[in-house]
Design an enzyme around this catalytic site. Structure first.
Site, PDB file in Angstrom:
ATOM      1  N   CYS A 132      15.966  41.882  38.664  1.00 17.83           N
ATOM      2  CA  CYS A 132      16.519  41.095  37.765  1.00 17.83           C
ATOM      3  C   CYS A 132      16.919  39.565  38.492  1.00 17.83           C
ATOM      4  O   CYS A 132      17.531  39.688  39.760  1.00 17.83           O
ATOM      5  CB  CYS A 132      17.957  41.373  37.307  1.00 17.83           C
ATOM      6  SG  CYS A 132      17.618  43.264  36.810  1.00 17.83           S
ATOM      7  N   GLY A 133      16.620  38.582  38.117  1.00 22.05           N
ATOM      8  CA  GLY A 133      16.766  37.181  38.433  1.00 22.05           C
ATOM      9  C   GLY A 133      15.746  36.930  39.390  1.00 22.05           C
ATOM     10  O   GLY A 133      15.822  35.831  40.161  1.00 22.05           O
TER      11      GLY A 133
END
Length: 303
Positions: A132-133
């Site tokens: 994520c990110g």
């Protein structure tokens, strides 16, 4: 509590967590974790809600820019330490003299003792992961999987009852996710006792922070279990193996590459784990099953 549970609890709970000799100096820069905004809902009503903060943190190693991490900012010094260790850019905490985080300039300055050998060459090839990110690992990490050795299943295992108690602890855990959503949580357990819990905007950040905490305090992973709310990708499996943890529990599922890597390493993966439900994907030999009674079949009566 059983006698074995009492022994495990005593082993997992030192009087205080003390940093290892030669540990780096760390600032304690804590950012604002939640922010209040106003929203308009489906009923046409405006009201305030909380959302997680997200901020960039650019890491400099001996004044050389390395990477920018997008993070919640809960424990940024441990995040940076764990990141460097999990990327195999440092091997020991005593290679680092200090980690200084300054949110005014959104930067973390890492000072090493003697520099890091061949840093440019070791960071030249990057693999963008599903973190994520947008996570990143450096290319040669993937080739190091065969060198990772985990404890034998005879000494590193988990009972179904212990798994249930872990899941109950996580169900009751006060969290940013409960207040605002949009973050992942990770925890380190010894038996059914939670030693460390952290949340971040990315699950890879959360496990890096736990890795940093373990390294700072000299905590071994062989008798531990790692919990994450995120899916079990190859990156998550590899990072857990690097800190020596042979058992991972996730509220989410597993990817094919994560499954393959865990099988090669002899790790036990649990997914879809919540309340008393779970799926054991790999490493059955580490699991002491205590099967639930089968639910009676439902009868459908027409008429």
């Amino acid at each position: 509590m059983s006698a074995s549970s009492e022994v495990m609890s005593a082993l997992c709970a030192p009087a205080a967590w003390v940093a290892v000799p030669g540990a780096p100096r760390l600032t304690q820069a804590r950012g604002e974790l939640l922010r209040e905004i106003r929203i308009l809902d489906e009923y046409g009503e405006q009201r305030p809600i909380l959302i997680p903060s997200e901020r960039p943190l650019t890491v400099f190693v001996d004044k050389r820019e390395l990477v920018t991490l997008m993070t919640l900012g809960a424990i940024p010094e441990l995040l940076v330490l764990g990141y460097l260790l999990n990327q195999r850019l440092v091997e020991r905490v005593d290679q680092i003299e200090s980690i200084t985080v300054d949110w005014d300039v959104a930067a973390a300055g890492v000072s090493t003792r003697g520099g890091l050998k061949d840093l440019d060459a070791r960071t030249a090839r990057r693999v963008v992961t599903t973190g994520c990110g947008q996570g990143t690992v450096y290319g040669d990490m993937m080739s190091q999987i065969e060198s990772l050795k985990l404890p034998d299943p005879a000494v590193a295992r988990i009972r179904q009852g212990t798994l249930h108690r872990m899941l109950e602890t996580m169900r009751q855990q006060d969290s940013i996710h409960r207040k605002a959503g949009s973050v992942h949580g990770c925890a380190l357990f010894c038996g059914a006792q939670m030693l460390m819990f952290v949340e971040d905007v990315g699950r890879h950040n959360a496990i890096d922070t736990i890795s940093g905490w373990m390294a700072l305090h000299g905590v071994e992973g062989g008798d531990k279990t790692f919990y994450t709310t995120g899916r079990l990708t190859s990156e998550m499996v590899m990072k857990a193996a690097q800190i020596g943890v042979p058992i991972i529990v996730s509220r989410n599922g597993v990817t094919a590459m994560g499954h393959e890597m865990a099988s090669r390493l002899g790790m036990t993966l649990f997914g879809r784990a919540a309340n008393r439900h779970f799926l054991c994907y790999t490493g059955f030999e580490r699991f002491d099953s205590e099967p639930e009674p089968q639910r009676p079949a439902m009868r459908v009566v027409s008429g």
